[in-house]
Write an enzyme that holds these catalytic residues in place. Structure first.
Site, PDB file in Angstrom:
ATOM      1  N   ASP A   7      51.627 -28.138 -37.781  1.00  0.00           N
ATOM      2  CA  ASP A   7      51.222 -28.096 -36.379  1.00  0.00           C
ATOM      3  C   ASP A   7      52.293 -28.795 -35.536  1.00  0.00           C
ATOM      4  O   ASP A   7      53.010 -29.669 -36.026  1.00  0.00           O
ATOM      5  CB  ASP A   7      49.865 -28.779 -36.172  1.00  0.00           C
ATOM      6  CG  ASP A   7      49.328 -28.531 -34.760  1.00  0.00           C
ATOM      7  OD1 ASP A   7      48.987 -27.383 -34.447  1.00  0.00           O
ATOM      8  OD2 ASP A   7      49.280 -29.496 -33.968  1.00  0.00           O
ATOM      9  N   GLU A   9      53.189 -30.300 -31.327  1.00  0.00           N
ATOM     10  CA  GLU A   9      52.827 -30.555 -29.935  1.00  0.00           C
ATOM     11  C   GLU A   9      54.087 -30.351 -29.108  1.00  0.00           C
ATOM     12  O   GLU A   9      55.205 -30.588 -29.595  1.00  0.00           O
ATOM     13  CB  GLU A   9      52.273 -31.959 -29.738  1.00  0.00           C
ATOM     14  CG  GLU A   9      50.987 -32.246 -30.502  1.00  0.00           C
ATOM     15  CD  GLU A   9      49.830 -31.344 -30.131  1.00  0.00           C
ATOM     16  OE1 GLU A   9      49.828 -30.799 -29.004  1.00  0.00           O
ATOM     17  OE2 GLU A   9      48.931 -31.163 -30.974  1.00  0.00           O
ATOM     18  N   HIS A  57      47.497 -33.661 -25.245  1.00  0.00           N
ATOM     19  CA  HIS A  57      47.892 -34.506 -26.381  1.00  0.00           C
ATOM     20  C   HIS A  57      48.110 -35.976 -26.021  1.00  0.00           C
ATOM     21  O   HIS A  57      48.184 -36.824 -26.915  1.00  0.00           O
ATOM     22  CB  HIS A  57      49.146 -33.955 -27.058  1.00  0.00           C
ATOM     23  CG  HIS A  57      50.286 -33.648 -26.129  1.00  0.00           C
ATOM     24  ND1 HIS A  57      50.904 -34.593 -25.345  1.00  0.00           N
ATOM     25  CD2 HIS A  57      50.934 -32.473 -25.884  1.00  0.00           C
ATOM     26  CE1 HIS A  57      51.885 -34.033 -24.661  1.00  0.00           C
ATOM     27  NE2 HIS A  57      51.931 -32.744 -24.955  1.00  0.00           N
ATOM     28  N   HIS A 153      44.610 -33.891 -28.877  1.00  0.00           N
ATOM     29  CA  HIS A 153      45.353 -33.171 -29.901  1.00  0.00           C
ATOM     30  C   HIS A 153      46.494 -34.047 -30.415  1.00  0.00           C
ATOM     31  O   HIS A 153      47.038 -34.890 -29.708  1.00  0.00           O
ATOM     32  CB  HIS A 153      45.939 -31.879 -29.328  1.00  0.00           C
ATOM     33  CG  HIS A 153      44.916 -30.820 -29.093  1.00  0.00           C
ATOM     34  ND1 HIS A 153      44.886 -29.643 -29.797  1.00  0.00           N
ATOM     35  CD2 HIS A 153      43.867 -30.764 -28.227  1.00  0.00           C
ATOM     36  CE1 HIS A 153      43.884 -28.898 -29.374  1.00  0.00           C
ATOM     37  NE2 HIS A 153      43.244 -29.566 -28.422  1.00  0.00           N
ATOM     38  N   ASP A 158      45.778 -32.651 -36.158  1.00  0.00           N
ATOM     39  CA  ASP A 158      45.366 -31.255 -36.198  1.00  0.00           C
ATOM     40  C   ASP A 158      45.707 -30.608 -37.534  1.00  0.00           C
ATOM     41  O   ASP A 158      44.974 -29.738 -38.022  1.00  0.00           O
ATOM     42  CB  ASP A 158      46.026 -30.480 -35.053  1.00  0.00           C
ATOM     43  CG  ASP A 158      45.409 -30.809 -33.697  1.00  0.00           C
ATOM     44  OD1 ASP A 158      44.511 -31.670 -33.654  1.00  0.00           O
ATOM     45  OD2 ASP A 158      45.822 -30.214 -32.688  1.00  0.00           O
TER      46      ASP A 158
END
Length: 223
Positions: A7, A9, A57, A153, A158
């Protein structure tokens, strides 16, 4: 089989408008078991972060000023994921950003797909649950994965949640051990002891044994 739950960001939603990756989180699965191997880096994007992304986030540009730039961690990241199957929720988003970062950093690898296969859990969820909400939060609720600690997040957070969701969505059970003392009685039916490791106390595992006809059909199939 080696899989990597991945994952990211980012500073915003569109890499082609100049947005960059600010966090990468990876978790290794080996034969459907979560291992202790992780790759986690915060990254200095060398640009501002959109307000909308910050609300998602909570990672500010100021907090990233002392972090490495993507070109400084790219070789380590590629070494970690090379040859694996990447498991990503909404893979087009993350792969688009990663490929853009590879281009900007001048890495020897031009596309993530050249060194990894990719499985998109969003597409998988849409096949399994057509017409339903298939966000990561929705899948957590559907499969009973606890995400109550997820107020914002985060790439590693995640990835950890997605690992649980993916294992549940693709079968859930990760271990079924038959005793070496398995045996057949005169009827041809097989008796076996099965490991109940991981079953909650007081829970029961139903064991359904094959009959002689089913065993013979299975032997024919093996042949």
């Amino acid at each position: 089989m080696r899989q990597i739950i991945l994952d990211t960001e980012t500073t915003g939603l569109e890499w082609d408008l100049g947005h960059r990756i600010i966090e990468v989180g990876c978790i290794e699965l080996l034969d459907r078991r979560v291992t202790e191997k992780r790759f986690h880096r915060f990254i200095n994007p060398e640009r501002s972060i959109d307000h909308g992304a910050l609300e998602v986030h909570g990672i500010s540009a100021e907090s990233l000023l002392g972090k490495p730039k993507f070109r400084e961690v790219v070789d380590e990241l590629l070494e970690f994921i090379s040859g694996s199957e990447l498991v990503i929720h909404n893979a087009d988003f993350d792969i688009g950003f990663l490929n853009n970062e590879l281009l900007l950093s001048g890495a020897a690898v031009e596309r993530i797909e050249d060194i990894c296969s990719v499985q998109d859990t969003l597409q998988l969820a849409r096949q399994l649950h057509p017409g339903q909400r298939n966000s990561l939060d929705a899948l957590c609720k559907r499969y009973g994965v606890d995400n109550s600690h997820r107020t914002l997040h985060g790439a590693m957070l995640d990835a950890e949640i997605l690992a649980d969701v993916y294992l549940a969505m693709t079968g859930g059970q990760t271990e079924l051990l038959f005793s070496r003392n398995s045996k057949s009685d005169n009827s041809g039916e097989i008796t076996a002891t099965i490991s109940t490791e991981g079953i909650a106390e007081g829970g029961q595992l139903e064991v359904i044994y094959p009959n002689s006809q089913e065993i013979e059909l299975h032997r024919q199939w093996l042949d």
